[in-house]
Design a protein around this motif. Structure first.
Motif, PDB file in Angstrom:
ATOM      1  N   SER A   1       0.631  -1.048   0.230  1.00 53.03           N
ATOM      2  CA  SER A   1       0.039  -0.027   0.043  1.00 53.03           C
ATOM      3  C   SER A   1       0.837   1.327  -0.013  1.00 53.03           C
ATOM      4  O   SER A   1       0.321   2.348  -0.527  1.00 53.03           O
ATOM      5  CB  SER A   1      -0.929  -0.110   1.095  1.00 53.03           C
ATOM      6  OG  SER A   1      -1.614  -1.110   1.251  1.00 53.03           O
TER       7      SER A   1
ATOM      8  N   VAL B   1       3.162   3.492  -3.386  1.00 55.45           N
ATOM      9  CA  VAL B   1       2.732   4.837  -4.054  1.00 55.45           C
ATOM     10  C   VAL B   1       3.576   5.837  -3.712  1.00 55.45           C
ATOM     11  O   VAL B   1       3.888   6.821  -4.676  1.00 55.45           O
ATOM     12  CB  VAL B   1       1.309   5.019  -3.388  1.00 55.45           C
ATOM     13  CG1 VAL B   1       1.044   5.302  -2.294  1.00 55.45           C
ATOM     14  CG2 VAL B   1       0.675   6.359  -4.318  1.00 55.45           C
TER      15      VAL B   1
ATOM     16  N   PHE C   1       6.564   6.231  -6.444  1.00 55.30           N
ATOM     17  CA  PHE C   1       6.223   6.520  -7.514  1.00 55.30           C
ATOM     18  C   PHE C   1       5.998   7.891  -7.848  1.00 55.30           C
ATOM     19  O   PHE C   1       6.531   8.781  -8.668  1.00 55.30           O
ATOM     20  CB  PHE C   1       5.174   5.730  -8.179  1.00 55.30           C
ATOM     21  CG  PHE C   1       5.289   4.353  -8.424  1.00 55.30           C
ATOM     22  CD1 PHE C   1       6.205   3.768  -9.351  1.00 55.30           C
ATOM     23  CD2 PHE C   1       4.550   3.473  -7.725  1.00 55.30           C
ATOM     24  CE1 PHE C   1       6.401   2.462  -9.416  1.00 55.30           C
ATOM     25  CE2 PHE C   1       4.757   2.153  -7.839  1.00 55.30           C
ATOM     26  CZ  PHE C   1       5.727   1.443  -8.719  1.00 55.30           C
ATOM     27  N   LEU C   2       5.377   8.719  -6.694  1.00 52.55           N
ATOM     28  CA  LEU C   2       4.853   9.828  -6.921  1.00 52.55           C
ATOM     29  C   LEU C   2       6.129  10.811  -6.851  1.00 52.55           C
ATOM     30  O   LEU C   2       6.043  11.915  -7.726  1.00 52.55           O
ATOM     31  CB  LEU C   2       3.807  10.147  -5.791  1.00 52.55           C
ATOM     32  CG  LEU C   2       2.391  10.080  -6.044  1.00 52.55           C
ATOM     33  CD1 LEU C   2       1.545  10.444  -4.971  1.00 52.55           C
ATOM     34  CD2 LEU C   2       1.805  10.317  -7.362  1.00 52.55           C
TER      35      LEU C   2
ATOM     36  N   TRP D   1      -1.171  14.303 -15.649  1.00 50.84           N
ATOM     37  CA  TRP D   1      -1.438  14.241 -14.240  1.00 50.84           C
ATOM     38  C   TRP D   1      -1.771  15.455 -13.657  1.00 50.84           C
ATOM     39  O   TRP D   1      -2.730  15.401 -12.749  1.00 50.84           O
ATOM     40  CB  TRP D   1      -0.407  13.431 -13.667  1.00 50.84           C
ATOM     41  CG  TRP D   1      -0.319  13.201 -12.380  1.00 50.84           C
ATOM     42  CD1 TRP D   1      -0.086  13.713 -11.147  1.00 50.84           C
ATOM     43  CD2 TRP D   1      -1.162  12.096 -11.744  1.00 50.84           C
ATOM     44  NE1 TRP D   1      -0.389  13.286  -9.890  1.00 50.84           N
ATOM     45  CE2 TRP D   1      -1.058  12.181 -10.091  1.00 50.84           C
ATOM     46  CE3 TRP D   1      -1.669  10.957 -12.224  1.00 50.84           C
ATOM     47  CZ2 TRP D   1      -1.694  11.189  -9.349  1.00 50.84           C
ATOM     48  CZ3 TRP D   1      -2.407   9.830 -11.538  1.00 50.84           C
ATOM     49  CH2 TRP D   1      -2.260  10.033  -9.908  1.00 50.84           C
TER      50      TRP D   1
ATOM     51  N   SER E   1      -5.772  13.404  -2.243  1.00 51.94           N
ATOM     52  CA  SER E   1      -4.907  12.443  -1.835  1.00 51.94           C
ATOM     53  C   SER E   1      -5.401  10.962  -1.419  1.00 51.94           C
ATOM     54  O   SER E   1      -4.783  10.159  -1.898  1.00 51.94           O
ATOM     55  CB  SER E   1      -4.280  13.009  -0.658  1.00 51.94           C
ATOM     56  OG  SER E   1      -3.891  13.940  -0.715  1.00 51.94           O
TER      57      SER E   1
ATOM     58  N   ILE F   1      -5.850   9.507  -5.158  1.00 54.23           N
ATOM     59  CA  ILE F   1      -4.587   9.125  -5.688  1.00 54.23           C
ATOM     60  C   ILE F   1      -4.375   7.739  -4.888  1.00 54.23           C
ATOM     61  O   ILE F   1      -3.790   6.717  -5.467  1.00 54.23           O
ATOM     62  CB  ILE F   1      -3.551  10.053  -5.247  1.00 54.23           C
ATOM     63  CG1 ILE F   1      -3.829  11.481  -6.276  1.00 54.23           C
ATOM     64  CG2 ILE F   1      -2.383   9.632  -5.752  1.00 54.23           C
ATOM     65  CD1 ILE F   1      -3.027  12.576  -5.981  1.00 54.23           C
ATOM     66  N   PHE F   2      -4.383   7.656  -3.516  1.00 49.50           N
ATOM     67  CA  PHE F   2      -4.028   6.492  -2.663  1.00 49.50           C
ATOM     68  C   PHE F   2      -4.796   5.221  -3.292  1.00 49.50           C
ATOM     69  O   PHE F   2      -4.274   4.119  -3.651  1.00 49.50           O
ATOM     70  CB  PHE F   2      -4.449   6.902  -1.319  1.00 49.50           C
ATOM     71  CG  PHE F   2      -4.002   5.691  -0.428  1.00 49.50           C
ATOM     72  CD1 PHE F   2      -2.306   5.421  -0.022  1.00 49.50           C
ATOM     73  CD2 PHE F   2      -4.842   4.995   0.202  1.00 49.50           C
ATOM     74  CE1 PHE F   2      -2.106   4.341   0.718  1.00 49.50           C
ATOM     75  CE2 PHE F   2      -4.390   3.830   0.968  1.00 49.50           C
ATOM     76  CZ  PHE F   2      -3.111   3.471   1.412  1.00 49.50           C
TER      77      PHE F   2
ATOM     78  N   PHE G   1      -3.825   4.104  -6.955  1.00 54.21           N
ATOM     79  CA  PHE G   1      -2.618   3.451  -6.952  1.00 54.21           C
ATOM     80  C   PHE G   1      -2.607   2.064  -6.641  1.00 54.21           C
ATOM     81  O   PHE G   1      -1.961   1.224  -7.007  1.00 54.21           O
ATOM     82  CB  PHE G   1      -1.547   4.377  -6.356  1.00 54.21           C
ATOM     83  CG  PHE G   1      -0.889   5.189  -7.258  1.00 54.21           C
ATOM     84  CD1 PHE G   1       0.505   4.623  -7.769  1.00 54.21           C
ATOM     85  CD2 PHE G   1      -1.235   6.466  -7.438  1.00 54.21           C
ATOM     86  CE1 PHE G   1       1.113   5.572  -8.557  1.00 54.21           C
ATOM     87  CE2 PHE G   1      -0.594   7.251  -8.413  1.00 54.21           C
ATOM     88  CZ  PHE G   1       0.634   6.883  -9.040  1.00 54.21           C
ATOM     89  N   ASN G   2      -3.334   2.002  -5.404  1.00 54.62           N
ATOM     90  CA  ASN G   2      -3.517   0.361  -4.747  1.00 54.62           C
ATOM     91  C   ASN G   2      -4.301  -0.422  -5.702  1.00 54.62           C
ATOM     92  O   ASN G   2      -3.956  -1.499  -5.799  1.00 54.62           O
ATOM     93  CB  ASN G   2      -4.258   0.828  -3.447  1.00 54.62           C
ATOM     94  CG  ASN G   2      -3.031   0.995  -2.354  1.00 54.62           C
ATOM     95  OD1 ASN G   2      -2.130   0.214  -2.238  1.00 54.62           O
ATOM     96  ND2 ASN G   2      -3.135   2.298  -1.865  1.00 54.62           N
TER      97      ASN G   2
ATOM     98  N   LEU H   1      -2.069  -1.224  -8.661  1.00 57.47           N
ATOM     99  CA  LEU H   1      -0.887  -2.111  -8.349  1.00 57.47           C
ATOM    100  C   LEU H   1      -1.304  -3.705  -7.916  1.00 57.47           C
ATOM    101  O   LEU H   1      -0.666  -4.933  -8.329  1.00 57.47           O
ATOM    102  CB  LEU H   1      -0.120  -1.823  -6.835  1.00 57.47           C
ATOM    103  CG  LEU H   1       0.771  -0.623  -7.120  1.00 57.47           C
ATOM    104  CD1 LEU H   1       1.103   0.054  -5.852  1.00 57.47           C
ATOM    105  CD2 LEU H   1       1.864  -0.805  -8.143  1.00 57.47           C
TER     106      LEU H   1
END
Length: 222
Positions: free
Chosen positions: A23, A26, A29-30, A45, A73, A76-77, A80-81, A84
């Protein structure tokens, strides 16, 4: 069925739940964006974040950036999870209620505490919709109270169920491959590619739905 769902068990051979650390990938990468010359991906983005900011700002009716950045936020979290989890051998944390409920429940509790402490009359007014007949008012209060109480559960279950459903379909189709002929194997691979494309869309949509509904729940307490 037990063996089928065992794919999603959060367990490791070291005795520690280290797969939950996926988790936090992320954060790897950011920050890379800020070390390169702005590219097309960076521009896309930035456009996406600006669009989300404008939409959340409209829903919240606020002039400050704090609340909108919190929901951006969160989006985004989650996205991304979700993405992935589509890669092989990466643990999908958002397919578990322990993860999704840990995001929705604190948000809902904070909204409720803020609303009932600072805008008590406004919160009471939300229990009875405008234009409700006097006879139906007690029933509407019960219905609105129940619908309010199940909000964190519906947020958590919606995200977890949508993420685990696609992974189960991919797992079921993948298990049929070793015993299939070349024609059936080609059809299975084509179907899995289509499902993977659909899951990529679901990953973005579910993150957007979670963030938008959280924003709407927040706007009701103001």
């Amino acid at each position: 069925m037990t063996n089928l769902f065992s794919v999603f068990d959060p367990s490791t051979s070291l005795g520690l739940p280290l797969n939950w650390l996926s988790s936090f990938l992320v954060f790897m990468f950011l920050p890379c964006i800020f070390w390169f010359i702005p590219s097309r991906i960076h521009f896309a983005w930035s456009q996406l974040m600006n669009s989300l900011y404008l939409e959340f700002k409209t829903l919240l009716n606020l002039h400050s950036m704090g609340s909108t950045l919190m929901f951006i936020s969160l989006f985004i979290f989650i996205v991304f999870n979700n993405f992935l989890g589509l890669f092989p051998y990466i643990f999908t944390s958002t397919s578990h209620l322990s993860m999704t409920l840990a995001m929705s429940l604190p948000l809902w509790i904070s909204f409720m505490c803020y609303g009932w402490i600072n805008h008590t009359q406004h919160m009471f007014a939300h229990l009875v919709p405008q234009g409700t007949p006097s006879i139906l008012m007690p029933f509407m209060v019960c219905i609105e109270t129940i619908s309010n109480l199940i909000r964190p559960g519906t947020l958590a279950v919606r995200l977890a169920a949508n993420m685990i459903a696609g992974h189960l379909l991919l797992t079921l189709l993948g298990n049929q491959g070793p015993n299939s002929s070349n024609l059936i194997l080609t059809l299975l691979i084509s179907t899995q590619v289509l499902l993977l494309t659909l899951e990529s869309a679901v990953a973005v949509i579910q993150a957007y739905v979670f963030a938008i509904l959280s924003t709407l729940y927040s706007s009701e307490t103001q």
